[in-house]
Design an enzyme around this catalytic site. Sequence first.
Site, PDB file in Angstrom:
ATOM      1  N   ASP A  13      -1.404  -8.767   0.810  1.00  0.00           N
ATOM      2  CA  ASP A  13      -2.076  -8.339   2.052  1.00  0.00           C
ATOM      3  C   ASP A  13      -1.088  -8.085   3.190  1.00  0.00           C
ATOM      4  O   ASP A  13      -1.419  -8.275   4.360  1.00  0.00           O
ATOM      5  CB  ASP A  13      -3.131  -9.380   2.503  1.00  0.00           C
ATOM      6  CG  ASP A  13      -4.063  -9.745   1.365  1.00  0.00           C
ATOM      7  OD1 ASP A  13      -4.563  -8.823   0.713  1.00  0.00           O
ATOM      8  OD2 ASP A  13      -4.262 -10.948   1.113  1.00  0.00           O
ATOM      9  N   LYS A  16       0.730  -3.078   2.268  1.00  0.00           N
ATOM     10  CA  LYS A  16       1.479  -2.178   1.383  1.00  0.00           C
ATOM     11  C   LYS A  16       0.835  -0.794   1.312  1.00  0.00           C
ATOM     12  O   LYS A  16       1.512   0.217   1.261  1.00  0.00           O
ATOM     13  CB  LYS A  16       1.566  -2.769  -0.036  1.00  0.00           C
ATOM     14  CG  LYS A  16       2.399  -4.026  -0.114  1.00  0.00           C
ATOM     15  CD  LYS A  16       2.474  -4.549  -1.535  1.00  0.00           C
ATOM     16  CE  LYS A  16       1.193  -5.176  -2.013  1.00  0.00           C
ATOM     17  NZ  LYS A  16       0.807  -6.432  -1.314  1.00  0.00           N
ATOM     18  N   GLY A  40      -6.209  -4.962  -3.086  1.00  0.00           N
ATOM     19  CA  GLY A  40      -7.067  -4.261  -2.135  1.00  0.00           C
ATOM     20  C   GLY A  40      -6.191  -3.597  -1.094  1.00  0.00           C
ATOM     21  O   GLY A  40      -5.531  -4.281  -0.322  1.00  0.00           O
ATOM     22  N   HIS A  41      -6.120  -2.278  -1.126  1.00  0.00           N
ATOM     23  CA  HIS A  41      -5.256  -1.559  -0.194  1.00  0.00           C
ATOM     24  C   HIS A  41      -6.105  -0.731   0.768  1.00  0.00           C
ATOM     25  O   HIS A  41      -6.875   0.123   0.330  1.00  0.00           O
ATOM     26  CB  HIS A  41      -4.283  -0.662  -0.973  1.00  0.00           C
ATOM     27  CG  HIS A  41      -3.309  -1.447  -1.802  1.00  0.00           C
ATOM     28  ND1 HIS A  41      -2.599  -0.929  -2.858  1.00  0.00           N
ATOM     29  CD2 HIS A  41      -2.921  -2.742  -1.721  1.00  0.00           C
ATOM     30  CE1 HIS A  41      -1.828  -1.866  -3.380  1.00  0.00           C
ATOM     31  NE2 HIS A  41      -2.009  -2.976  -2.709  1.00  0.00           N
ATOM     32  N   GLN A 223      -0.102  -7.222  -5.018  1.00  0.00           N
ATOM     33  CA  GLN A 223       0.160  -8.637  -4.731  1.00  0.00           C
ATOM     34  C   GLN A 223       1.572  -8.788  -4.117  1.00  0.00           C
ATOM     35  O   GLN A 223       1.987  -7.898  -3.403  1.00  0.00           O
ATOM     36  CB  GLN A 223      -0.033  -9.520  -5.973  1.00  0.00           C
ATOM     37  CG  GLN A 223      -1.485  -9.600  -6.439  1.00  0.00           C
ATOM     38  CD  GLN A 223      -1.884  -8.461  -7.356  1.00  0.00           C
ATOM     39  OE1 GLN A 223      -1.165  -8.133  -8.275  1.00  0.00           O
ATOM     40  NE2 GLN A 223      -3.024  -7.865  -7.108  1.00  0.00           N
TER      41      GLN A 223
HETATM   42  P1  IMP Z   1      -6.084 -13.277  -9.664  1.00  0.00           P
HETATM   43  O1  IMP Z   1      -5.016 -12.253  -9.521  1.00  0.00           O
HETATM   44  O2  IMP Z   1      -7.468 -12.717  -9.432  1.00  0.00           O
HETATM   45  O3  IMP Z   1      -5.988 -14.040 -10.949  1.00  0.00           O
HETATM   46  O4  IMP Z   1      -5.895 -14.364  -8.504  1.00  0.00           O
HETATM   47  C1  IMP Z   1      -4.792 -15.270  -8.488  1.00  0.00           C
HETATM   48  C2  IMP Z   1      -4.330 -15.531  -7.062  1.00  0.00           C
HETATM   49  O5  IMP Z   1      -3.755 -14.344  -6.516  1.00  0.00           O
HETATM   50  C3  IMP Z   1      -5.452 -15.926  -6.093  1.00  0.00           C
HETATM   51  O6  IMP Z   1      -4.923 -16.829  -5.140  1.00  0.00           O
HETATM   52  C4  IMP Z   1      -5.800 -14.619  -5.406  1.00  0.00           C
HETATM   53  O7  IMP Z   1      -6.369 -14.821  -4.129  1.00  0.00           O
HETATM   54  C5  IMP Z   1      -4.424 -13.990  -5.308  1.00  0.00           C
HETATM   55  N1  IMP Z   1      -4.456 -12.522  -5.250  1.00  0.00           N
HETATM   56  C6  IMP Z   1      -4.653 -11.666  -6.266  1.00  0.00           C
HETATM   57  N2  IMP Z   1      -4.587 -10.397  -5.843  1.00  0.00           N
HETATM   58  C7  IMP Z   1      -4.333 -10.446  -4.534  1.00  0.00           C
HETATM   59  C8  IMP Z   1      -4.111  -9.437  -3.535  1.00  0.00           C
HETATM   60  O8  IMP Z   1      -4.120  -8.234  -3.796  1.00  0.00           O
HETATM   61  N3  IMP Z   1      -3.867  -9.884  -2.283  1.00  0.00           N
HETATM   62  C9  IMP Z   1      -3.799 -11.211  -1.978  1.00  0.00           C
HETATM   63  N4  IMP Z   1      -3.973 -12.178  -2.875  1.00  0.00           N
HETATM   64  C10 IMP Z   1      -4.245 -11.799  -4.141  1.00  0.00           C
END
Ligand code: IMP
Length: 432
Positions: A13, A16, A40-41, A223
């Site tokens: 977040d 990007k 989420g972009h 991420q």
């Molecule tokens: P997962 O990727 O859904 O398995 O989530 C694992 C961890 O990564 C959690 O803490 C999510 O909140 C975090 N996470 C996954 N994708 C994002 C992103 O695009 N932005 C921020 N945090 C993310």
Amino acid sequence: MSNVTVIGVQWGDEGKGKIVDWLASRAEVVVRFQGGHNAGHTLVVGENIYKLSLLPSGIVSGKLCIIGNGVVVDPHALLAEIARVEDQGLKVTPDILRIAENAPLILPVHVALDCAREAARGTRQIGTTGRGIGPAYEDKVARRAIRLCDLAERKTLEWKLDELLLHHNTLLAGLGASTFEKEKLLSCLLETAPKILPFMAQTWDILENVNKRGKRILFEGAQAVMLDVDHGTYPFVTSSNTVAANAGVGAGLSPKSIGFVLGIVKAYCTRVGKGPFPTELFDDIGRGLGERGHEFGTVTGRSRRCGWFDAILARYAVRVGGIDGLALTKLDVLDGLDEIKVCVGYECDGQTIDRLPSAPAAQERVRPVYETLEGWKETTHGIQRWDDLPMQAIHYVRRLEELIGVPIILLSTGADRQDTILKQDPFETSLS
Ligand code: IMP
């Protein structure tokens, strides 16, 4: 001419999407190389706000976009996202979107397992996005994933589904969750296949040709380094490698082709989901950052935890992430603060340390050591020239550069494309 790889530095977040959209105008192709629709972009272009999850951010500027083999693809989520952006006036045809034929798919079983496991963890939840990301990557490594190319082969699909359900239904039943029927999943996949297969391609070949022609590739990470499965705050991480080294693997190109690595870093820290966050603020300043920065997850709508900038983590992320230069985002959210703190070390068990320990319990025990800098009263929102920034803001940026050890070459001062200060073009920067 250099390619550019964009990765997040903190816990995601960082903004990007905006930077990738901005750089996309200078590239021929934009390629996603890891993650899935957990990303989420948000892109603001004039009056239009685009919320992208799986589509590379180059889609907004009509660039050739590639979803690489390192991405886990939920076909239903992708088709829904395509329909959503087409409703906003974008055209997403196989001419501009190509998906790697060897990309593993996310199926409803993965989502069910992700949610069932989180529920079973009780207070030890990871706080995943519930999109099935972890279980899909597990299946890839366990060699039982259904990949995009399998949708074209009914026989293969049938035996792969048998194998997949043998594994997943056992787990789901053990967790007390509903199990899946093969026939239902099969007919669902066969119905989706004709809609998604036209986008399938040998994307490694397309990318290699672009590279050979000397055209620019923009690698779009999702991420961030502190969520990397190896280098992040494990186990509170995502299930892929988010560091630049994965760009070649996840796109099917030589590691030498990733070019200049641009790390995106927010002027303060946020985190969504569980896990250690040494500089987290629980006071009015933290709440103020969240409000001014609109810190709510694009994917899940959860409010993000907020805190001061952590230079220790940023320096670490630069080193393990392979970052050559930084883009600093959301500087304007710090406007109006009397003073701004930056974490320059940690105290842990009576000692001062300059890096985060690996053990989760020790990560929870560290306490930040702060340096305090003077804030600024003027607004920096929308400033497009370095010289127009308040003196204290310039001092803040310079101090971060010193602490992190790489230059900040780009600054973002607002959500719109134009709210950007370019100090050095990453595409034009030669690498030593
Ligand atoms: P997962 O990727 O859904 O398995 O989530 C694992 C961890 O990564 C959690 O803490 C999510 O909140 C975090 N996470 C996954 N994708 C994002 C992103 O695009 N932005 C921020 N945090 C993310």
